[in-house]
Design an enzyme around this catalytic site. Sequence first.
Site, short mmCIF file in Angstrom:
data_model
loop_
_atom_site.label_atom_id
_atom_site.label_comp_id
_atom_site.label_asym_id
_atom_site.label_seq_id
_atom_site.Cartn_x
_atom_site.Cartn_y
_atom_site.Cartn_z
N ARG A 27 0.82 -1.21 0.00
CA ARG A 27 0.00 0.00 0.00
C ARG A 27 0.85 1.27 0.00
O ARG A 27 0.37 2.34 -0.33
CB ARG A 27 -0.90 0.02 1.24
CG ARG A 27 -1.92 -1.09 1.26
CD ARG A 27 -2.50 -1.27 2.65
NE ARG A 27 -3.33 -0.15 3.06
CZ ARG A 27 -4.64 -0.11 2.92
NH1 ARG A 27 -5.28 -1.10 2.37
NH2 ARG A 27 -5.33 0.93 3.34
N GLY A 101 -5.84 7.55 7.88
CA GLY A 101 -6.74 8.64 7.50
C GLY A 101 -6.16 9.98 7.91
O GLY A 101 -4.96 10.09 8.18
N GLU A 481 -1.01 9.00 -19.89
CA GLU A 481 -0.62 7.83 -19.11
C GLU A 481 0.88 7.53 -19.27
O GLU A 481 1.56 7.20 -18.29
CB GLU A 481 -1.48 6.63 -19.53
CG GLU A 481 -1.12 5.31 -18.90
CD GLU A 481 -1.23 5.28 -17.37
OE1 GLU A 481 -1.71 6.23 -16.78
OE2 GLU A 481 -0.77 4.27 -16.78
#
Length: 608
Positions: A27, A101, A481
């Site tokens: 992550r 968060g 991209e």
Amino acid sequence: MCGIVGYVGNKDINSVLMAGLWKLEYRGYDSSGVASIVNGDLEVRKVKGRLMNLQEILADKPLSGNLGIGHTRWATHGEPSEQNAHPQVDCKNEIAIVHNGIIENYYSLKEELIKKKHVFRSDTDTEVIAHLVEENYNGDLKESVLKTVSRLKGSFAIAVISVSEPDKIVAYRFGSPLIVGLGKDENLLASDISALMDHTRRVVIMSDGEMVVLKREEVKFYDKDGKNIEKEEKKIKWSPATIQKGKFPHYMLKEIHEQKDIIQKNVNLRIKGSEFDFGENFHFSPQELAHLSHIVIQACGTSWHAGYIGKYLFEDFARVRTEVDISSEFRYRNPVFDGEPLVMAISQSGETADTLAGIREAKAKFLKVLSLVNVRESTISRESDSTIYLNAGSEIGVASTKAYTSQIFQLYLFALYLSRLKWALGSSEIEEKIKEVKGIPEKIERILKEAVKIKKIAKKYKDGKDFMFIGRGINYPSALEGALKLKEISYIHATGYPAGEMKHGPIALISKDSPVVAIAPQSSVYEKMLNNIEELKSRGAKVIIIGSEGDKRIKEIGDDIIYIPLCEENLSPILVAIPLQLFAYYIAALNGRDVDRPRNLAKSVTVE
Ligand code: M6R
């Protein structure tokens, strides 16, 4: 981004927490830490940098006890450091908390708590939570956490332990994912299902405004008012994909090479004769879709580029007007909706905070939401009316590759489906395009076989400082991209432009030192592209052209040529993506970059 794990049971706490954190490593993070409770004392270990550093510390000074929390931190408030790593603790070192968060009102809360003599030791927003829990504690951790979260603004998933109640972990979700794993004589929690699956397949997915109290033999759920609630238990039937690099030096290279098989798998799953099958989570009826007035696509980063390609597809094939928005803009711009629009959210992770907020914005306006998501059971898929899964398997490299081509693939088929419902294309045209789609895996394989040639070209340009990527029509988003891929993993500046726009400003940047990657396969805008390339050549640019096999003209004007097989124009972004990904990959790898974990980036962007 930040990852949370929690465990209560009888296994070795060090190995369980570390194993969970390793699973969350993909992550993205810059520091990590763990905490447990032993004989009435809190034990905390924290480090800056890689998880290996934490593992080494734990080998030296292991935690004891049977209950603990762990965290990988991706810095938002305060630099990456041991001090700012989680768990964060209260003044008395009795309460430890991990958080994923952002606490938006942390500053005013901190001021308030400092006035009450709380001593802060970090620069994080998270630390206010530890002090608030301490301030609110009145003999019941659950009550004190509930009181605390009622004061917090922002998005958060938190897990809290306290020496006063050493048998439990109290966790709360509001905006960031949290999953509970139910075991025998043990219970767990994590930001991601993958971190639980070594222990159990029985999970409960928490929703916003819910709390869980985890003990070794008992798990209880509560709503935001502390009222006991029943939650549905899910059995995870799918297996976590094998996430080994195998013979490849990086996950990104492995994932690039998986694209042939992924598209083949999707061809088999999605195309049934002349019908389309969008899977078990696709619930829209043909009647509903036939009546939609327009489409609004919202997504971030690479997924936004795929969405932009979707615009060309929906407008061309189905004649359905399509708007594309970056989610962080969409959610705050108070968009106007008339008629019967379909809102589409595109996301690899299914957890991107802005994209999720965009969905909530749409749902608040009673609009239907279709999401294209890779990670099953993710928040975005659960909150959408329907989901088309990407079936790309776990994507570990921070740079999205295989999820992107699968997104384009699903959009292509969905556009064909809509065109049938809207009577825009005739059956024979649709059949023809389906035939073309089936040929894509083999064409991807042919490009992958040329990887060595692309590496050679990358070697030639690896010291470039500024790259320009240009394309037209459906390959304008491909240019965006290509530039994103290069900059995010190599840290070299790159920008994507529609080729026809160059003379309105950007051409001023062109010199012999600014390589241009021009995307010019056979298409309706091919001649225009060549004119644009000539304009750049005459100003000294070095041009690498991605063009169609057999094209002799590009050989005359390009400095280097990368060929892709001929294909239907609207499918070309899938093929074009492969050399763009390889080019970026090799430049980054040749420059010694940490390709899979580029600096400052996270795989799953769960804060806005
Ligand atoms: O998981 P998502 O597709 O929602 O993520 C969106 C972006 O954060 C992501 O595409 C990002 O731009 C990648 N690093 C691109 O390679």
